[in-house]
Design a protein around this motif. Sequence first.
Motif, PDB file in Angstrom:
ATOM      1  N   UNK A   1      48.462  49.407  52.412  1.00  0.00           N
ATOM      2  CA  UNK A   1      49.479  49.212  51.376  1.00  0.00           C
ATOM      3  C   UNK A   1      48.889  48.965  49.993  1.00  0.00           C
ATOM      4  N   UNK A   2      47.606  48.845  49.899  1.00  0.00           N
ATOM      5  CA  UNK A   2      46.985  48.595  48.598  1.00  0.00           C
ATOM      6  C   UNK A   2      46.273  47.258  48.578  1.00  0.00           C
ATOM      7  N   UNK A   3      45.194  47.209  47.768  1.00  0.00           N
ATOM      8  CA  UNK A   3      44.347  46.017  47.741  1.00  0.00           C
ATOM      9  C   UNK A   3      45.133  44.775  47.300  1.00  0.00           C
ATOM     10  N   UNK A   4      46.028  44.970  46.321  1.00  0.00           N
ATOM     11  CA  UNK A   4      46.788  43.813  45.819  1.00  0.00           C
ATOM     12  C   UNK A   4      47.677  43.223  46.911  1.00  0.00           C
TER      13      UNK A   4
ATOM     14  N   UNK B   1      37.890  41.681  48.646  1.00  0.00           N
ATOM     15  CA  UNK B   1      39.012  42.352  47.972  1.00  0.00           C
ATOM     16  C   UNK B   1      38.963  42.105  46.460  1.00  0.00           C
ATOM     17  N   UNK B   2      38.548  40.908  46.050  1.00  0.00           N
ATOM     18  CA  UNK B   2      38.391  40.630  44.623  1.00  0.00           C
ATOM     19  C   UNK B   2      37.313  41.522  44.012  1.00  0.00           C
ATOM     20  N   UNK B   3      36.234  41.749  44.740  1.00  0.00           N
ATOM     21  CA  UNK B   3      35.169  42.614  44.231  1.00  0.00           C
ATOM     22  C   UNK B   3      35.732  44.003  43.968  1.00  0.00           C
ATOM     23  N   UNK B   4      36.525  44.486  44.927  1.00  0.00           N
ATOM     24  CA  UNK B   4      37.019  45.861  44.801  1.00  0.00           C
ATOM     25  C   UNK B   4      38.100  45.999  43.741  1.00  0.00           C
ATOM     26  N   UNK B   5      38.687  44.853  43.325  1.00  0.00           N
ATOM     27  CA  UNK B   5      39.677  44.926  42.239  1.00  0.00           C
ATOM     28  C   UNK B   5      39.074  44.385  40.925  1.00  0.00           C
ATOM     29  N   UNK B   6      37.749  44.406  40.862  1.00  0.00           N
ATOM     30  CA  UNK B   6      37.000  43.988  39.661  1.00  0.00           C
ATOM     31  C   UNK B   6      37.311  42.567  39.185  1.00  0.00           C
ATOM     32  N   UNK B   7      37.653  41.685  40.103  1.00  0.00           N
ATOM     33  CA  UNK B   7      37.877  40.279  39.698  1.00  0.00           C
ATOM     34  C   UNK B   7      36.632  39.473  40.087  1.00  0.00           C
ATOM     35  N   UNK B   8      35.561  39.738  39.322  1.00  0.00           N
ATOM     36  CA  UNK B   8      34.254  39.242  39.722  1.00  0.00           C
ATOM     37  C   UNK B   8      34.175  37.715  39.789  1.00  0.00           C
ATOM     38  N   UNK B   9      34.762  37.049  38.812  1.00  0.00           N
ATOM     39  CA  UNK B   9      34.670  35.581  38.783  1.00  0.00           C
ATOM     40  C   UNK B   9      35.305  34.985  40.038  1.00  0.00           C
ATOM     41  N   UNK B  10      36.462  35.532  40.430  1.00  0.00           N
ATOM     42  CA  UNK B  10      37.140  35.040  41.625  1.00  0.00           C
ATOM     43  C   UNK B  10      36.328  35.343  42.886  1.00  0.00           C
ATOM     44  N   UNK B  11      35.755  36.530  42.895  1.00  0.00           N
ATOM     45  CA  UNK B  11      34.939  36.916  44.048  1.00  0.00           C
ATOM     46  C   UNK B  11      33.782  35.934  44.217  1.00  0.00           C
TER      47      UNK B  11
END
Lengths: 117, 415
Positions: free
Chosen positions: B348-351, B377-387
């Motif tokens: 259904x999508x990464x989000x 999943x954060x890495x793949x959605x470019x949310x590096x800080x959260x990852x």
Amino acid sequence: MKKYLLLLYDNVDTLQEMDPEEMQRLVQAHLQWTQKLAQAGHLQGGDGLEETGAYIKGKDALVTDGPFIETKEMIGGYYLLQAENLEQAVAIAKECPCHLWGGTTEVRPVMDYAPPA
Amino acid sequence: MPHPLNLPSAAPKFTPEHLFRETYGEVFSLLYRRYGAAHQQDIEDALQEAFYAALKVWPTKGLPEKPQAWLLRVTQNKLLNHLTRRAVHQTAVQQLEVEKDYFAPGDDETRDSQLQLLFACCHPQLSSSAQLIFSLKHLGGFGVEEIAQGLQQSKDAVYKSLQRSKKFFQHLSPDFIEIDILASPERLQNVLHVLYLLFNEGYDTTRGTSLLNQEICYEALRLTHLLDQRFAGKELPVRHLLSLLYFHLSRFETRVDGQGRFVPLARQDRAQWDRHLIRRGFHFLQDAFPAQVNPYYLQACIASLHAAAPSYPHTDWCAIKRLYDLLLQQKQNFVVALNRAIAVAECDGLEAGIALLLEMKEEASHYYLYHLALGDLYVRTQQTARAKACYQTALRLTSSPARQQIIQQKQEQLI
């Protein structure tokens, strides 16, 4: 060629604790070793010995039961070897796989005295 | 010069490869069933002495034609000596004396004894850890040290567990081993669960991928096959478990790289998956469509979809998601829920996957795997800080060096 008796002393503790898989590796190593010696003409005979027996002592021939394991080692078997000299017999004994599992070997030349001519 | 000892020209290789270990399990179950739990120690000693005798006799006399029968016979002999010496079990001694030429069990008796022992040791009052240890030791023929290494427990803990189980069985009614295998559905559930756990112990990469781990997996497979034979292939959950084990085994080698590092599913070299084992997986899944789904069936179906997929992105993730929905109805389990969230992310999508994981936060936040999955999943959605924060938390939550290494690998890739 001279004859030598090779005695094998087993480390009883090690053998009693051994996993089946490890035991199989030890048997395989022994099979390979004896087979190699037989092919080279060094092996004349040999047998394993049961752990229990009897001990007969003195002029009264007092009989007691074995085993006699005050030490951790007991004689587990023997081989009769044929070798050029003690040095070669020792070289053979050194390769006995029992050493890898805590055992000890002893090489004794069989007495061979020619009668006086 | 011909040698005086009549030994073969080449040292024979053992067949099967793990002859001693397999024979240990077979002989132990046969004798345990015949003479009872009261004589467990005598049986164990007799087996050890028989192996010792093989060590002494085979090198000079050559490998016997039937080494397994030889070991059984010598073990029986040694056992008889033990019992006579102590004169503890007159009936057993008499029984043996009647059978002067020893019992030569057929394949069926050998198989059935192992299954009886397996069913008996999967006793509901025994912890699953104790059941695993007992099975590995007495059915699998693994040694205490091997079990300790395979299960990452101390030798002492394994030894104590074995002692406790031994005593436990000695206090049961002597016929506790004679369970009607074909008519004990509840016990069968226990047995399947233990076989499943046994396999997982071997399969867990954080415990290493040594030969020993693989052998534990194959022991679980061997016992499951015995069970399937006993039911003549008619008990579907057994076939589903077999299917699942084969699918997992097909990927065994590819889960770790040359340096011993864990390789996730997405990066495994699918060309290296064992096609033969995958075919076996499909074989046991086909024609075994159950009237009622069971967890093994659903997991085998999921594994089959992975096995059939050409690549990670080209996997039928939506079908996998639906299967996890069903599995979650069967067993409420955090790992299942986590896997479902990953399938949701792919379908259904990464989000959507992230949203679902965040919903689970309450009940799952103390599992390192949860933070690892969320971090991915954060890495793949470019949310590096959260990852980064997720990986940090995951690292804190596990003390296993192998698991920490997996997380650190991911952290390094972020920089």
